[in-house]
Design a protein around this motif. Sequence first.
Motif, PDB file in Angstrom:
ATOM      1  N   GLN A 167       0.809  -1.218   0.000  1.00 20.18           N
ATOM      2  CA  GLN A 167       0.000   0.000   0.000  1.00 20.18           C
ATOM      3  C   GLN A 167       0.850   1.279   0.000  1.00 20.18           C
ATOM      4  OE1 GLN A 167      -3.025  -0.787  -0.491  1.00 20.18           O
ATOM      5  NE2 GLN A 167      -3.833   1.275  -0.625  1.00 20.18           N
ATOM      6  N   ASN A 168       1.820   1.344   0.890  1.00 18.24           N
ATOM      7  CA  ASN A 168       2.628   2.564   1.016  1.00 18.24           C
ATOM      8  C   ASN A 168       4.099   2.366   0.706  1.00 18.24           C
ATOM      9  OD1 ASN A 168       0.482   4.251   2.047  1.00 18.24           O
ATOM     10  ND2 ASN A 168       0.575   2.962   3.862  1.00 18.24           N
ATOM     11  N   THR A 169       4.490   1.152   0.413  1.00 18.64           N
ATOM     12  CA  THR A 169       5.894   0.867   0.131  1.00 18.64           C
ATOM     13  C   THR A 169       6.002  -0.098  -1.038  1.00 18.64           C
ATOM     14  OG1 THR A 169       5.825  -0.931   1.728  1.00 18.64           O
ATOM     15  CG2 THR A 169       6.695   1.156   2.521  1.00 18.64           C
ATOM     16  N   ALA A 170       7.216  -0.226  -1.517  1.00 22.00           N
ATOM     17  CA  ALA A 170       7.458  -1.195  -2.583  1.00 22.00           C
ATOM     18  C   ALA A 170       8.858  -1.754  -2.412  1.00 22.00           C
ATOM     19  CB  ALA A 170       7.312  -0.540  -3.956  1.00 22.00           C
ATOM     20  N   GLN A 171       9.040  -2.971  -2.902  1.00 25.24           N
ATOM     21  CA  GLN A 171      10.329  -3.638  -2.793  1.00 25.24           C
ATOM     22  C   GLN A 171      10.986  -3.584  -4.173  1.00 25.24           C
ATOM     23  OE1 GLN A 171       9.912  -7.709  -1.586  1.00 25.24           O
ATOM     24  NE2 GLN A 171      11.612  -7.580  -0.162  1.00 25.24           N
ATOM     25  N   VAL A 172      12.235  -3.130  -4.201  1.00 24.71           N
ATOM     26  CA  VAL A 172      12.955  -2.997  -5.466  1.00 24.71           C
ATOM     27  C   VAL A 172      14.027  -4.075  -5.543  1.00 24.71           C
ATOM     28  CG1 VAL A 172      14.395  -1.486  -6.879  1.00 24.71           C
ATOM     29  CG2 VAL A 172      12.620  -0.509  -5.418  1.00 24.71           C
ATOM     30  N   GLU A 173      13.991  -4.851  -6.607  1.00 20.29           N
ATOM     31  CA  GLU A 173      15.025  -5.855  -6.850  1.00 20.29           C
ATOM     32  C   GLU A 173      16.185  -5.152  -7.550  1.00 20.29           C
ATOM     33  OE1 GLU A 173      14.454 -10.043  -8.856  1.00 20.29           O
ATOM     34  OE2 GLU A 173      14.878  -8.523 -10.357  1.00 20.29           O
ATOM     35  N   LEU A 174      17.327  -5.083  -6.898  1.00 19.69           N
ATOM     36  CA  LEU A 174      18.467  -4.354  -7.450  1.00 19.69           C
ATOM     37  C   LEU A 174      19.103  -5.112  -8.618  1.00 19.69           C
ATOM     38  CD1 LEU A 174      20.271  -3.060  -4.228  1.00 19.69           C
ATOM     39  CD2 LEU A 174      18.579  -1.904  -5.624  1.00 19.69           C
ATOM     40  N   LEU A 175      19.813  -4.359  -9.433  1.00 18.21           N
ATOM     41  CA  LEU A 175      20.517  -4.929 -10.579  1.00 18.21           C
ATOM     42  C   LEU A 175      21.478  -6.034 -10.141  1.00 18.21           C
ATOM     43  CD1 LEU A 175      21.320  -4.548 -13.611  1.00 18.21           C
ATOM     44  CD2 LEU A 175      22.951  -2.842 -12.862  1.00 18.21           C
ATOM     45  N   THR A 176      21.985  -5.949  -8.903  1.00 18.99           N
ATOM     46  CA  THR A 176      22.986  -6.911  -8.437  1.00 18.99           C
ATOM     47  C   THR A 176      22.370  -8.160  -7.829  1.00 18.99           C
ATOM     48  OG1 THR A 176      23.059  -5.544  -6.450  1.00 18.99           O
ATOM     49  CG2 THR A 176      24.864  -5.285  -8.018  1.00 18.99           C
ATOM     50  N   ASP A 177      21.057  -8.201  -7.658  1.00 14.44           N
ATOM     51  CA  ASP A 177      20.418  -9.400  -7.095  1.00 14.44           C
ATOM     52  C   ASP A 177      20.621 -10.573  -8.051  1.00 14.44           C
ATOM     53  OD1 ASP A 177      18.183 -10.201  -4.908  1.00 14.44           O
ATOM     54  OD2 ASP A 177      17.864 -11.272  -6.796  1.00 14.44           O
ATOM     55  N   ASP A 178      20.890 -11.733  -7.468  1.00 17.75           N
ATOM     56  CA  ASP A 178      21.241 -12.863  -8.344  1.00 17.75           C
ATOM     57  C   ASP A 178      20.064 -13.387  -9.162  1.00 17.75           C
ATOM     58  OD1 ASP A 178      19.858 -14.028  -6.350  1.00 17.75           O
ATOM     59  OD2 ASP A 178      21.469 -15.299  -5.602  1.00 17.75           O
ATOM     60  N   ARG A 179      18.862 -12.839  -8.966  1.00 14.73           N
ATOM     61  CA  ARG A 179      17.733 -13.254  -9.801  1.00 14.73           C
ATOM     62  C   ARG A 179      17.329 -12.171 -10.804  1.00 14.73           C
ATOM     63  NH1 ARG A 179      15.369 -15.425  -4.348  1.00 14.73           N
ATOM     64  NH2 ARG A 179      16.992 -13.977  -3.768  1.00 14.73           N
TER      65      ARG A 179
END
Lengths: 300, 177
Positions: A167-179
């Motif tokens: 609702q008020n936040t979001a999770q960002v998958e970084l470029l360096t994440d292995d997925r």
Amino acid sequence: MLAVPTRHRSLALLALAVLGQTLLLAYQIKRDSHVRLIRVWSVDSITPLERMGIWCIAKVHDTFSGYFALVHTRRDNAALQGEIDQLRMRNAQLEGDAAEARRLETLIGFHDIHADVPILAARVIAANADSASRVVFINRGLREGIHRDMAVVTPDGVVGKIWEVFQNTAQVELLTDDRSGVGSLLATSRAQGVVKGTGEASPILYYIGNEENVAPGDQVLTSGEDQIFPKDFPVGTVTEVKPALKGSPFRQIRIKPAARLDRLEEVIVLLTRQEINTRASEPAPSGKSTAKVPAGNPHP
Amino acid sequence: MIGTMPNALSGRTQHIEVHKFHAGSIIGVTILALLIQAFLPVYFPRTHLLDLPLVITIYFAFSRRNPSTGLLLGMTIGLIQDSLSRSPVGLFGISKTLVGYLASSLGARIDVENPVSRFGLTILFFLVHHAAFVIIQRVLLSQPAPIFTVALWVGAFINAVIAVALFPLLDKLRLPN
């Protein structure tokens, strides 16, 4: 009724707990699901505390840099203490404001150049809760129109993509994440590949053939093929090129991300996938960036 | 408050100390650990080697000395950690369930109040946690995961040092005898 020894009871409970979680894992793999309900509960419970924590840290930092750091000066010169305290407190405050203004100016510059692209500035409020993944939380969510797979960038380059929205936040998958994976190309030869994270600071550019001429320092840009990132946006710079492994037609190319992923404070979420005219991405004249404010203050 | 319970593992009538805590201490400390775990990497990227939720799991499992309580606490902390991370829900949950169970079982058998044993056992359980994590990743999720790395040993050492420093502070949350 048959009495079960305590030891057997706890062993049975252990087996039940492990079995239950194994089934939960199997369900997620089979259905490609993220058990959203559990995540929503946790994130909705924890992120308000994280926001409060960020606020407290900022206040403590302001207090420390504006007051406690001056104790030594006060001892040295009692007569000038009051004046020095006031001046330094103001100075520390201004320095903080100036640093923030510089960051915001960069964001404004980005928005001035890409005025036709709907963007949203956001602040990083937390990192990943484990060492196995490279994700961060930002202080924007569904309410601001953020959706999964939207591109997240800084004026320097690609940061990652939205992986989960609350609702008020979001999770960002970084470029360096292995997925993670970003459709990319080499700026010089336009040879296309995919930049994949490794869980470490330097991702790898895959699928560049042996016949391509690549050297450290070459720029890597987005190709737009992934339908997430706009074309020709900076991804990083080649730092290491190794010949292909035996039997493989592809080189091993390691890159350094263009965005400072270890020092993220403010980021930009692209609310569209339309192409960005990166030829206009040269630094904007400082006077130009005073008229417009980026879409949203990162500190709501 | 120090209660006593029969040593179920040995089956003998020997009694062991079971420490109880002020109301809300366990929940408060757990939330604080999860928050710090999320905060620190934002400001200090290298602190990702810390696993405060694991340290907290080990401490409360040692203190409660009840395998059922230990595994349930480990499972809860692990599942929350999973839901705040990118991992599939259950990955940390299973690892910490096992650690909670083993730590509380061991806590009922040997002296876990000594700083040296706390240091050694934290290293042991950090490795157990990592081993469980890697096995689940490889076997259940078919994901590549390194088994032994330098970062693993550094992480085990750092977490053990943190545990030795943190446990005496957490001891103060125990109810008096």
